[in-house]
Design an enzyme around this catalytic site. Structure first.
Site, PDB file in Angstrom:
ATOM      1  N   ASN A  69       0.855  -1.186   0.000  1.00 36.87           N
ATOM      2  CA  ASN A  69       0.000   0.000   0.000  1.00 36.87           C
ATOM      3  C   ASN A  69       0.897   1.244   0.000  1.00 36.87           C
ATOM      4  OD1 ASN A  69      -1.446   2.270   1.077  1.00 36.87           O
ATOM      5  ND2 ASN A  69      -3.086   0.872   1.658  1.00 36.87           N
ATOM      6  N   HIS A  78       0.979   6.187   1.904  1.00 38.13           N
ATOM      7  CA  HIS A  78       1.736   7.140   2.719  1.00 38.13           C
ATOM      8  C   HIS A  78       2.950   7.727   2.006  1.00 38.13           C
ATOM      9  CE1 HIS A  78      -1.181   6.762   5.699  1.00 38.13           C
ATOM     10  NE2 HIS A  78      -0.993   5.459   5.855  1.00 38.13           N
ATOM     11  N   HIS A  85      -5.579   3.580  -1.604  1.00 39.58           N
ATOM     12  CA  HIS A  85      -6.912   3.874  -1.061  1.00 39.58           C
ATOM     13  C   HIS A  85      -7.297   5.285  -1.477  1.00 39.58           C
ATOM     14  CE1 HIS A  85      -9.636   3.906   2.808  1.00 39.58           C
ATOM     15  NE2 HIS A  85     -10.285   4.246   1.714  1.00 39.58           N
ATOM     16  N   ARG A  87      -9.550   7.974  -0.958  1.00 38.88           N
ATOM     17  CA  ARG A  87     -10.546   8.372   0.043  1.00 38.88           C
ATOM     18  C   ARG A  87     -11.414   9.511  -0.468  1.00 38.88           C
ATOM     19  NH1 ARG A  87     -10.530   7.439   5.487  1.00 38.88           N
ATOM     20  NH2 ARG A  87      -9.113   5.802   6.152  1.00 38.88           N
ATOM     21  N   ARG A 111      -7.058  12.489   1.055  1.00 45.42           N
ATOM     22  CA  ARG A 111      -6.002  12.954   1.962  1.00 45.42           C
ATOM     23  C   ARG A 111      -4.623  12.416   1.589  1.00 45.42           C
ATOM     24  NH1 ARG A 111      -7.511   9.642   7.417  1.00 45.42           N
ATOM     25  NH2 ARG A 111      -9.559  10.473   6.983  1.00 45.42           N
ATOM     26  N   GLU A 145      -8.447   0.393  -3.116  1.00 46.42           N
ATOM     27  CA  GLU A 145      -9.216   0.291  -1.878  1.00 46.42           C
ATOM     28  C   GLU A 145     -10.182   1.463  -1.873  1.00 46.42           C
ATOM     29  OE1 GLU A 145      -6.469  -0.288   1.456  1.00 46.42           O
ATOM     30  OE2 GLU A 145      -8.029   0.645   2.672  1.00 46.42           O
ATOM     31  N   THR A 201      -8.413   2.990   8.286  1.00 49.18           N
ATOM     32  CA  THR A 201      -9.633   2.187   8.285  1.00 49.18           C
ATOM     33  C   THR A 201      -9.773   1.501   9.641  1.00 49.18           C
ATOM     34  OG1 THR A 201      -9.088   1.761   5.983  1.00 49.18           O
ATOM     35  CG2 THR A 201     -10.916   0.510   6.926  1.00 49.18           C
ATOM     36  N   GLU A 255     -10.607  -9.822   2.684  1.00 51.62           N
ATOM     37  CA  GLU A 255      -9.353  -9.441   3.345  1.00 51.62           C
ATOM     38  C   GLU A 255      -9.649  -9.394   4.835  1.00 51.62           C
ATOM     39  OE1 GLU A 255      -7.175  -5.993   1.862  1.00 51.62           O
ATOM     40  OE2 GLU A 255      -6.368  -5.687   3.886  1.00 51.62           O
ATOM     41  N   HIS A 261      -3.523  -5.032   7.684  1.00 56.55           N
ATOM     42  CA  HIS A 261      -3.683  -3.886   8.572  1.00 56.55           C
ATOM     43  C   HIS A 261      -2.776  -4.025   9.783  1.00 56.55           C
ATOM     44  CE1 HIS A 261      -5.342  -0.261  10.236  1.00 56.55           C
ATOM     45  NE2 HIS A 261      -5.971  -0.095   9.095  1.00 56.55           N
TER      46      HIS A 261
HETATM   47  N1  PXP Z   1      -5.884  -3.292   4.223  1.00 57.54           N
HETATM   48  C1  PXP Z   1      -6.810  -2.325   4.324  1.00 57.54           C
HETATM   49  C2  PXP Z   1      -8.198  -2.654   3.929  1.00 57.54           C
HETATM   50  C3  PXP Z   1      -6.474  -1.041   4.790  1.00 57.54           C
HETATM   51  O1  PXP Z   1      -7.422  -0.099   4.919  1.00 57.54           O
HETATM   52  C4  PXP Z   1      -5.128  -0.765   5.072  1.00 57.54           C
HETATM   53  C5  PXP Z   1      -4.730   0.623   5.484  1.00 57.54           C
HETATM   54  O2  PXP Z   1      -4.896   1.488   4.427  1.00 57.54           O
HETATM   55  C6  PXP Z   1      -4.198  -1.795   4.921  1.00 57.54           C
HETATM   56  C7  PXP Z   1      -4.596  -3.052   4.514  1.00 57.54           C
HETATM   57  C8  PXP Z   1      -2.754  -1.586   5.206  1.00 57.54           C
HETATM   58  O3  PXP Z   1      -2.620  -1.326   6.557  1.00 57.54           O
HETATM   59  P1  PXP Z   1      -1.245  -0.755   7.112  1.00 57.54           P
HETATM   60  O4  PXP Z   1      -1.036   0.557   6.442  1.00 57.54           O
HETATM   61  O5  PXP Z   1      -1.488  -0.656   8.572  1.00 57.54           O
HETATM   62  O6  PXP Z   1      -0.199  -1.755   6.750  1.00 57.54           O
END
Ligand code: PXP
Length: 248
Positions: free
Chosen positions: A13, A16, A49, A51, A55, A75, A106, A156, A199
């Protein structure tokens, strides 16, 4: 270790990277460059993601990833706006998540049971466009059953509570939560649904989740991007890839 389970895919992901870029409003660091580097280092796909408040990742980032033929897992909340964007951009996967404006990230899985009618419409539209659908859920048998009834290809499993319990040193709670993830993975797989998890995962807690044989994909973001500040993105992803492979 063992080595009988199917190879575990890694979805990185990159939200960030965009958070960091947006802190100054310019073009650096570029999420597309991070995506390309992550794939070269062993990631199997890239998650972003989009949003409602944009953001981190924005519409131009998504378009750039799609134009560059990156295998994208988009996402998104199951809203009319996001459905329209997904159908127009056609990522490989959409992962439907709950979304609240005030949250930092999330928080918790989708209530598939309580929103089955609307979600059924969204899942059907995405599948008609040949976009695979995963539903981000708590490791709860009722949610798995509802996901199966909707025809989702994957669930997931939310690992956020597990990661908090490990971080807090709470052994009873982490044992209970790991068992819930193991049971949910088994049930989903028996129901013919592909199992992903994510997550809050990092070097300290991804191993036991990666060892669950029915899980075929981990989704990891914040830790990898944060750790990349110290070790670089490529080395960090290679290390996570090795940890995952060694856990199977
Ligand atoms: N899966 C989902 C559905 C999420 O919302 C997120 C966070 O955006 C992640 C995985 C990844 O989580 P993390 O950034 O804590 O590794």
């Amino acid at each position: 270790m063992a080595g009988h389970s199917p190879r575990l895919r890694l979805g990185v992901n990159i939200d960030h990277v965009a958070t960091l870029r947006n802190a100054r409003g310019g073009a650096h660091p570029d999420p597309l460059r991070a995506a390309q580097l992550a794939l070269a280092a062993g990631a199997d796909g890239i998650t972003a993601h989009l949003r409602e408040d944009r953001r981190h990742i924005d519409d131009r980032d998504l378009a750039a990833l799609i134009d560059a033929k990156i295998p994208v897992n988009l996402e998104m909340a199951a809203t009319d706006e996001m459905l329209k964007i997904a159908l127009a951009s056609r990522p490989a996967w959409c992962c439907l998540v709950p979304e609240h404006r005030e949250e930092r990230t999330t928080e918790g899985g989708l209530n598939v049971v309580g929103n089955a009618n609307w979600l059924k419409t969204v899942v059907a539209s995405l599948k008609r466009a040949r976009i695979s659908v995963s539903l981000f859920i708590e490791p709860d048998p009722r949610q798995i059953e509802a996901a199966r009834d909707l025809g989702a290809e994957a669930v997931e499993l939310h690992t956020g509570a597990w990661s908090n319990a490990v971080e807090g040193g709470n052994r009873d709670e982490s044992g209970r939560l790991l068992a819930a993830l193991q049971n949910a993975a088994r049930e989903a797989s028996r129901a013919g649904i592909e199992v992903h998890a994510g997550h809050g995962l990092g070097f300290a807690n991804a191993g036991p989740v990666a060892a669950i044989p029915e899980i075929v994909e981990l989704q990891i973001g914040h830790f990898l991007i944060g750790e990349a500040v110290f070790s670089g993105l490529e080395a960090t992803i290679r290390q996570m890839r090795k940890l995952m492979d060694d856990s199977r």
